[in-house]
Structures are given as C-alpha cells and as structure tokens.
Design a protein around this motif. Sequence first.
Motif, PDB file in Angstrom:
ATOM      1  N   ALA A 263      34.213  40.510  42.000  1.00 45.61           N
ATOM      2  CA  ALA A 263      33.353  40.556  43.181  1.00 45.61           C
ATOM      3  C   ALA A 263      33.071  41.986  43.619  1.00 45.61           C
ATOM      4  CB  ALA A 263      34.004  39.764  44.317  1.00 45.61           C
ATOM      5  N   ARG A 264      34.066  42.828  43.572  1.00 41.03           N
ATOM      6  CA  ARG A 264      33.876  44.220  43.970  1.00 41.03           C
ATOM      7  C   ARG A 264      32.881  44.926  43.045  1.00 41.03           C
ATOM      8  NH1 ARG A 264      40.308  45.413  44.931  1.00 41.03           N
ATOM      9  NH2 ARG A 264      40.392  44.752  47.117  1.00 41.03           N
ATOM     10  N   LEU A 265      32.880  44.530  41.788  1.00 40.01           N
ATOM     11  CA  LEU A 265      31.964  45.138  40.821  1.00 40.01           C
ATOM     12  C   LEU A 265      30.599  44.453  40.812  1.00 40.01           C
ATOM     13  CD1 LEU A 265      34.360  45.682  37.767  1.00 40.01           C
ATOM     14  CD2 LEU A 265      33.500  47.414  39.354  1.00 40.01           C
ATOM     15  N   ASP A 266      30.438  43.395  41.614  1.00 42.19           N
ATOM     16  CA  ASP A 266      29.204  42.612  41.601  1.00 42.19           C
ATOM     17  C   ASP A 266      28.893  42.147  40.186  1.00 42.19           C
ATOM     18  OD1 ASP A 266      27.063  41.333  42.788  1.00 42.19           O
ATOM     19  OD2 ASP A 266      25.704  43.039  42.571  1.00 42.19           O
ATOM     20  N   HIS A 267      29.935  41.702  39.492  1.00 41.12           N
ATOM     21  CA  HIS A 267      29.830  41.282  38.093  1.00 41.12           C
ATOM     22  C   HIS A 267      29.104  39.934  38.005  1.00 41.12           C
ATOM     23  CE1 HIS A 267      31.202  40.001  34.089  1.00 41.12           C
ATOM     24  NE2 HIS A 267      31.479  41.279  33.861  1.00 41.12           N
ATOM     25  N   PRO A 268      28.334  39.710  36.942  1.00 39.98           N
ATOM     26  CA  PRO A 268      27.648  38.419  36.798  1.00 39.98           C
ATOM     27  C   PRO A 268      28.592  37.215  36.838  1.00 39.98           C
ATOM     28  CG  PRO A 268      26.779  39.997  35.221  1.00 39.98           C
ATOM     29  CD  PRO A 268      27.954  40.657  35.866  1.00 39.98           C
ATOM     30  N   LYS A 269      29.847  37.397  36.418  1.00 45.19           N
ATOM     31  CA  LYS A 269      30.813  36.302  36.436  1.00 45.19           C
ATOM     32  C   LYS A 269      31.544  36.186  37.767  1.00 45.19           C
ATOM     33  CE  LYS A 269      31.836  36.331  31.453  1.00 45.19           C
ATOM     34  NZ  LYS A 269      32.915  36.451  30.437  1.00 45.19           N
ATOM     35  N   ALA A 270      31.206  37.030  38.722  1.00 41.75           N
ATOM     36  CA  ALA A 270      31.915  37.025  40.003  1.00 41.75           C
ATOM     37  C   ALA A 270      31.641  35.735  40.766  1.00 41.75           C
ATOM     38  CB  ALA A 270      31.491  38.222  40.837  1.00 41.75           C
ATOM     39  N   PRO A 271      32.663  35.174  41.404  1.00 39.48           N
ATOM     40  CA  PRO A 271      32.434  33.988  42.237  1.00 39.48           C
ATOM     41  C   PRO A 271      31.678  34.371  43.502  1.00 39.48           C
ATOM     42  CG  PRO A 271      34.688  34.769  42.487  1.00 39.48           C
ATOM     43  CD  PRO A 271      34.065  35.600  41.402  1.00 39.48           C
ATOM     44  N   GLY A 272      30.991  33.410  44.099  1.00 41.50           N
ATOM     45  CA  GLY A 272      30.338  33.646  45.384  1.00 41.50           C
ATOM     46  C   GLY A 272      31.370  33.852  46.478  1.00 41.50           C
ATOM     47  N   ARG A 273      30.889  34.352  47.620  1.00 37.61           N
ATOM     48  CA  ARG A 273      31.830  34.642  48.712  1.00 37.61           C
ATOM     49  C   ARG A 273      32.547  33.387  49.196  1.00 37.61           C
ATOM     50  NH1 ARG A 273      33.512  39.889  49.366  1.00 37.61           N
ATOM     51  NH2 ARG A 273      31.808  41.214  48.661  1.00 37.61           N
ATOM     52  N   LEU A 274      31.846  32.262  49.256  1.00 34.28           N
ATOM     53  CA  LEU A 274      32.509  31.043  49.709  1.00 34.28           C
ATOM     54  C   LEU A 274      33.575  30.615  48.718  1.00 34.28           C
ATOM     55  CD1 LEU A 274      32.814  28.774  51.711  1.00 34.28           C
ATOM     56  CD2 LEU A 274      30.950  27.549  50.548  1.00 34.28           C
ATOM     57  N   ALA A 275      33.239  30.691  47.420  1.00 36.29           N
ATOM     58  CA  ALA A 275      34.227  30.331  46.394  1.00 36.29           C
ATOM     59  C   ALA A 275      35.425  31.283  46.441  1.00 36.29           C
ATOM     60  CB  ALA A 275      33.575  30.355  45.014  1.00 36.29           C
ATOM     61  N   LEU A 276      35.155  32.568  46.674  1.00 35.31           N
ATOM     62  CA  LEU A 276      36.240  33.540  46.758  1.00 35.31           C
ATOM     63  C   LEU A 276      37.089  33.277  47.995  1.00 35.31           C
ATOM     64  CD1 LEU A 276      37.249  35.988  45.135  1.00 35.31           C
ATOM     65  CD2 LEU A 276      35.892  37.455  46.646  1.00 35.31           C
ATOM     66  N   PHE A 277      36.442  32.910  49.096  1.00 33.22           N
ATOM     67  CA  PHE A 277      37.148  32.563  50.327  1.00 33.22           C
ATOM     68  C   PHE A 277      38.096  31.391  50.090  1.00 33.22           C
ATOM     69  CE2 PHE A 277      37.264  29.759  54.074  1.00 33.22           C
ATOM     70  CZ  PHE A 277      37.815  30.604  55.025  1.00 33.22           C
ATOM     71  N   MET A 278      37.604  30.344  49.427  1.00 30.88           N
ATOM     72  CA  MET A 278      38.429  29.171  49.165  1.00 30.88           C
ATOM     73  C   MET A 278      39.558  29.509  48.185  1.00 30.88           C
ATOM     74  SD  MET A 278      37.272  26.952  51.152  1.00 30.88           S
ATOM     75  CE  MET A 278      38.296  25.603  50.576  1.00 30.88           C
ATOM     76  N   HIS A 279      39.259  30.356  47.209  1.00 28.53           N
ATOM     77  CA  HIS A 279      40.284  30.776  46.253  1.00 28.53           C
ATOM     78  C   HIS A 279      41.410  31.496  46.988  1.00 28.53           C
ATOM     79  CE1 HIS A 279      41.023  32.436  41.901  1.00 28.53           C
ATOM     80  NE2 HIS A 279      42.139  32.060  42.486  1.00 28.53           N
ATOM     81  N   ALA A 280      41.046  32.360  47.935  1.00 28.10           N
ATOM     82  CA  ALA A 280      42.064  33.092  48.695  1.00 28.10           C
ATOM     83  C   ALA A 280      42.945  32.142  49.490  1.00 28.10           C
ATOM     84  CB  ALA A 280      41.389  34.097  49.625  1.00 28.10           C
ATOM     85  N   LEU A 281      42.358  31.129  50.091  1.00 23.70           N
ATOM     86  CA  LEU A 281      43.122  30.194  50.911  1.00 23.70           C
ATOM     87  C   LEU A 281      44.138  29.400  50.091  1.00 23.70           C
ATOM     88  CD1 LEU A 281      40.475  28.684  53.360  1.00 23.70           C
ATOM     89  CD2 LEU A 281      42.300  30.312  53.901  1.00 23.70           C
TER      90      LEU A 281
END
Length: 315
Positions: A263-281
């Motif tokens: 996500a920090r690199l804005d990589h094509p494989k990066a999850p969306g912010r919502l997906a990243l939010f849920m992953h963190a939880l």
Amino acid sequence: MTVHPQISVVINNYNYGRYLPDAIDSALAQRDVQAEVVVVDDGSTDDSRHVISAYGDRIRAVFQKNGGQAAALNAGVATATAPLLAFLDADDWWQPGKLAAVVAAFGRAPDAGLVYHRLQPTHLDGSKAFAAIPRSLCRGDLSRMLVASGGCWPFPMTSSLSVRRSVWDRAGNIPAGFRISADAWITGVLPFLAPVVALPDALGAYRIHDNAWYRSSPDDAMLARRISHWEETVRVTNIFLAAQGRPERLDVADHFERAMALARLDHPKAPGRLALFMHALRDAGEPHPLRRLRTALRIMAAARGATGQAEVGTS
C-alpha cells in the motif's frame, strides 16, 4: 575460553569494526554463566580483522569469504560447542545478566526451542530511541498463529534470539539465500518444532542506524526489498514444512506487513484501504487487540488525508 560452556554466543560481523568491540565486550562481560564467544567475520574490508584478533584466545574467531548473514551464523554454530546458542549482531550489545536469564529460562522450560527478549532501540550516542521492541510478546506453541498470519508476527531480532542446539539441528542450517535478516528463518521455522519463551525485559540494545534492513525515513527501495524477502521467506518456510511432513502451509496474502508495504508503494497488488483496514483488525500476527485497532484507525486516517501520502505505521 570456557571448556564446557552452558551457552555459546555467536556474533556475526560484516564491516562493523567500529561497533564490534561493544558487542564482544558485552558478551565477555556476562555474569553468572559459563559461556564461550564465537565471532564470525564474513569477509569484512574494514578493520574488523584487527579488532577481532586483539581479543586473542578470549574468543573463537572465524574468518571467511563474504557469504551473507546466513553463512556467517551457520559457520558460528558449526564452531560452537554448547547445548544452547545465543545470537548477537555486531552492531548491538547486551546487558550483563542477559545470558544468565536465558539459561534460566531454558531450564524452566525444558521443551522450549527458542527463548527471546525485548531489545532497547538506541541512538548512536547511546540514548534511547523509542520503547523496547517488540511491544507484544508471544509464547508457547506459535504454529497456528504463524499459519494464520502468513508467518508475520511481532518477532524478535537476531540479538535477542537464543535457541536449543538440538532444535537448531532438527531444522538444519539457515538457507544461503538469507543473506540479510537471517533471523526470519530462526523465528519462522523453529516455532513449528518447539515452544517459544518470551522474556519481558530489554536485555540488550538494538543500535539505530541505516543498515541492510533498517532506514530512519521511508525508502521505496527498502520497502520493495522487504516485500521480496517476506515472499521468499513464505516460500522457503512452506518447503521446510513439506520436508518435515507437516500439513500446514503459509499464504503470503495473510502477511499484514507485506500488505502495508504494498500500500505504501501504491503497488498494483496492494489491497484497498477498506481491505487493509479489515486486515489490520483481524491481523493474526498481532495478539494485542488494542494495537490492531490503533493500526486500523491510522489506515483510515491516512485514507482521509488530502494527499493520500500520510505515513501509515504499526503501533
């Protein structure tokens, strides 16, 4: 050198002659324990050989061509003679009671394969940089957590790790591909073989400076290197698990730190912010629910930023 040591210290060094005396002196200054000190120089081009040679027979010195951290640690273990092994990076150092605490911990937990403790991050002037790491501690059988998290957990770094030699032998030497961050093998595969013991005190110092793995400010090249390292670690761990006849397998998609880096690199494989939010939880690699929540909230705060470039970090 101790004739029958309880524990062998393995110091790996590459061009850290300026820091090496602090590491060696701290190993030699350990109290209430019978220890031997093995120093492996991995083909340094600075004054490391002179520094090491000055200690004479107080240490066991190994000089070899440059092969990376895995090769250095493997050579040190091959030279060591004790039933317990403690690892120390050449740019870090220990508190005088560290080895005694580790030996006692192994004695209290005869089935344990890995004992670790916190490290105090320290500036070059010796002052504390921030709170001791890792913040969260993990104990016991970690295999299920590692499978659920893609091998990602608040694992300790090399200078806090000690292992039982018999468990090291079961795992085998660190694969040569781990030229840096070879501790990923120790903390990634040994917990599948034996329980882990975590000591809460900061029994050593982690020196903060730009090196092969750490940067004091965001660095895209370093993030990309970490992603490749994590992906390779998952691949190698799965090969190890298969060779051991174990059914578990890691999935790199479960690795939260990798997802953050993408996500920090804005990589094509990066999850969306919502997906990243849920992953963190639901991050299985962070046992502390409040830290998971704080990380998730920071992700959403960064998503609301006007530029979308806010730095997102774990707590």
